[in-house]
Design a protein around this motif. Structure first.
Motif, PDB file in Angstrom:
ATOM      1  N   CYS A  34       0.816  -1.221   0.000  1.00  0.00           N
ATOM      2  CA  CYS A  34       0.000   0.000   0.000  1.00  0.00           C
ATOM      3  C   CYS A  34       0.854   1.278   0.000  1.00  0.00           C
ATOM      4  O   CYS A  34       0.328   2.371  -0.176  1.00  0.00           O
ATOM      5  N   SER A  35       2.152   1.144   0.264  1.00  0.00           N
ATOM      6  CA  SER A  35       3.089   2.273   0.290  1.00  0.00           C
ATOM      7  C   SER A  35       2.781   3.309   1.375  1.00  0.00           C
ATOM      8  O   SER A  35       3.280   4.437   1.298  1.00  0.00           O
ATOM      9  N   ALA A  36       1.980   2.954   2.379  1.00  0.00           N
ATOM     10  CA  ALA A  36       1.747   3.915   3.467  1.00  0.00           C
ATOM     11  C   ALA A  36       3.065   4.226   4.181  1.00  0.00           C
ATOM     12  O   ALA A  36       3.306   5.361   4.600  1.00  0.00           O
ATOM     13  N   CYS A  37       3.930   3.219   4.292  1.00  0.00           N
ATOM     14  CA  CYS A  37       5.216   3.425   4.982  1.00  0.00           C
ATOM     15  C   CYS A  37       6.051   4.508   4.290  1.00  0.00           C
ATOM     16  O   CYS A  37       6.768   5.271   4.941  1.00  0.00           O
ATOM     17  N   GLN A  38       5.918   4.589   2.976  1.00  0.00           N
ATOM     18  CA  GLN A  38       6.734   5.541   2.203  1.00  0.00           C
ATOM     19  C   GLN A  38       6.438   6.994   2.596  1.00  0.00           C
ATOM     20  O   GLN A  38       7.309   7.862   2.483  1.00  0.00           O
TER      21      GLN A  38
END
Ligand code: SF4
Ligand code: SF4
Length: 400
Positions: free
Chosen positions: A107-111
Motif C-alpha cells: 500500500c506504500s503507506a510506509c513511504q
C-alpha cells in the motif's frame, strides 16, 4: 562531494588525533565494515536498503495497516525488513519467516514517513525474487503463478476479452483481469461513456494480465515475458493513447514495464484522468445527481501514481453531488485489504484491514465511490450499502 566531505569532517578530525598506526586501522575498518554485513553472493534484493530499513527509527509503523491488524512488531515494516535481512544472509529459513515476506498490502503507506523514501513492498519484491530462485516460494504462490502463466489471468474459469471486434480507433481501452472477470459493469459503462461522446475506442482481441501479480510475487522472468508480449501487442494496436480502469494496471504498464526495459509506446492513463480531460473539454455533459458520497483513494492510484485530484474534480463537476472525505484520505489513504494480493496470501489479515477501512467510510455516507475495481469488490463484501466505481457515477449523471 564537498557536502559529503563537510558531513564527515568531524570524523576526520577525531581520527587525526589518534596514533598513526591506530589511524590506519580505523580507516580500514571504516571502509570495510559495511561489507561484513552484506551477503557474499549476488542477490536480487537491495540488501543495503533492507539493512537501512531494519535499523531505522521506524516512524512508519504508526501508519502500516498490516501491523495494526496483526498487532505484532514482527509485522512492522522494519520487523519485516529485519527478517528479510536474516533470510538474505541465510540465517533463517523457516516457513514463518518466508510467509512474512508476503504479509504486506503493497500500500506504500510506509513511504509517506520514510526518510529514505522506501516503500517496504518495493524492498520485498527483490527478496521474493531471491526466494523464487532458491525454490523457497510457498507452494500456494506457485499455484497462482501457474494459473496466470497458463490462463493469462489470475482468475480461474476466466475471460480474457470483452468479446468486441478490434476496430480503427484513437483510444485503446484495456479493462484488466479484475474488470473482465468480476466487474464487467465498469468496462461496459466506460465504453458507453466514450461512445456517447463520440470517441472511437477499441479493445484487444485477447487481454493478458498486465503481470502485476507475477511481479509482486517475485516471478521476474514470467513477468518479463508478459511485459514483452503486452508492450508489443499495444504497439501493434496503433493507438497512441491507452486507458485502463485499474490503477495497478496503469502503474504496471506505465512505470514497471519501463523499469523492466519494456516501455509501452502509448500514453497510458487511468479512466479518472481521461474523464476529467473530457469534462474540461466540454465533451462529457453532466446532469444533476443528488447523492452523498464518500470517496476512497485507492493506494496505488494515490500513492504510486499520485492521481488524487482528478477523481475528486470529476465528482465535484456533477451538480448535486456532495463528496465527503474520510479522516485518512488522499496520500494518507488506508488500504481496503486487497492490495499486494493479501486476500490470497493472508485472508485473515486482509479481512481485518477491510473491516477497519469500511467502518471509517460507513460513518460518512451510504455510498462509497472508488476508482479501482479491486477496492470496489472489497467494499461490496462488507457493506450493506452501495459501492460504486467512478465510471458508474459519471454514466448515471450523463443519463439523468
Ligand atoms: S520503511 Fe522507511 S521509515 Fe519505515 S522502517 Fe523502513 S526505512 Fe524506516
Ligand atoms: S507497503 Fe503498506 S502494508 Fe507493506 S509495510 Fe508498507 S505500510 Fe505496511
Amino acid at each position: 562531494m564537498l557536502e559529503e566531505f563537510k558531513k564527515y569532517f568531524w570524523i576526520a578530525k577525531a581520527i587525526s588525533r589518534l596514533a598513526l598506526s591506530t589511524q590506519k586501522e580505523v580507516v580500514v575498518r571504516f571502509l570495510t565494515a559495511k561489507k561484513k554485513y552484506l551477503p557474499d553472493g549476488k542477490t536480487k534484493a537491495h540488501v543495503d536498503d533492507i539493512l537501512k530499513c531494519a535499523l531505522c527509527p521506524n516512524m512508519c509503523r504508526f501508519d502500516c495497516p498490516v501491523l495494526q491488524a496483526a498487532k505484532s512488531e514482527t509485522y512492522a515494516p522494519a520487523g519485516r525488513a529485519r527478517i528479510a535481512y536474516l533470510l538474505e544472509m541465510g540465517r533463517v529459513s523457516s516457513q514463518d519467516a518466508v510467509d512474512l515476506m508476503y504479509a504486506c498490502a503493497a500500500c506504500s503507506a510506509c513511504q509517506q514517513w520514510c526518510p529514505f523514501d522506501f516503500s517496504v513492498d518495493d524492498l520485498l519484491i527483490g527478496v521474493r525474487r531471491d526466494l523464487v530462485d532458491r525454490n523457497l516460494a510457498p507452494e500456494m504462490l506457485m499455484g497462482i503463478r501457474d494459473q496466470i502463466v497458463n490462463s493469462h489471468t489470475i482468475y480461474q474459469n476466466s475471460r480474457t476479452s470483452l468479446g468486441l471486434e478490434p476496430r480503427e480507433a484513437d483510444i485503446l481501452y484495456v479493462a484488466g483481469c479484475t474488470v473482465l472477470n468480476k466487474e464487467r459493469v465498469i468496462a461496459q459503462t466506460t465504453m458507453k461513456i466514450l461512445e456517447k461522446v463520440g470517441i472511437a475506442v477499441t479493445t484487444l482481441p485477447e487481454e493478458w494480465c498486465c503481470g502485476a501479480p507475477l511481479n509482486l510475487l517475485g516471478f521476474e522472468n514470467d513477468f518479463k515475458e508478459f511485459a514483452a508480449r503486452n508492450a508489443d501487442i499495444i504497439e501493434k494496436s496503433g493507438c497512441k493513447k491507452m486507458i485502463c480502469s485499474c490503477p495497478e494496471c496503469v502503474y504496471t504498464f506505465k512505470d514497471v514495464y519501463a523499469e523492466a526495459g519494456f516501455p509501452v509506446k502509448a500514453d497510458v492513463m487511468h479512466t479518472s484522468e481521461y474523464f476529467l480531460e473530457l469534462i474540461e473539454q466540454g465533451k462529457i455533459q453532466l446532469k444533476e445527481l443528488n447523492k452523498d458520497l464518500v470517496y476512497h483513494d485507492p493506494c496505488v492510484l494515490a500513492r504510486k501514481l499520485h492521481i488524487i485530484e482528478q477523481p475528486r474534480r470529476v465528482l465535484e463537476a456533477i451538480p448535486g453531488v456532495s463528496v465527503r472525505e474520510p479522516p485518512l484520505t488522499r496520500e494518507h489513504t488506508r488500504c481496503c485489504g486487497i492490495g499486494g494480493l493479501l486476500a490470497m496470501t493472508n485472508p485473515e489479515l486482509s479481512v481485518t484491514l477491510l473491516r477497519a477501512r469500511d467502518s471509517e467510510l460507513c460513518e460518512l455516507a451510504d455510498t462509497v465511490v472508488t476508482a479501482c475495481p479491486a477496492c470496489k469488490i472489497a467494499f461490496k463484501r462488507t457493506r450493506n450499502s452501495e459501492s460504486r466505481d467512478l465510471s458508474e457515477i459519471v454514466f448515471e449523471s450523463m443519463n439523468q
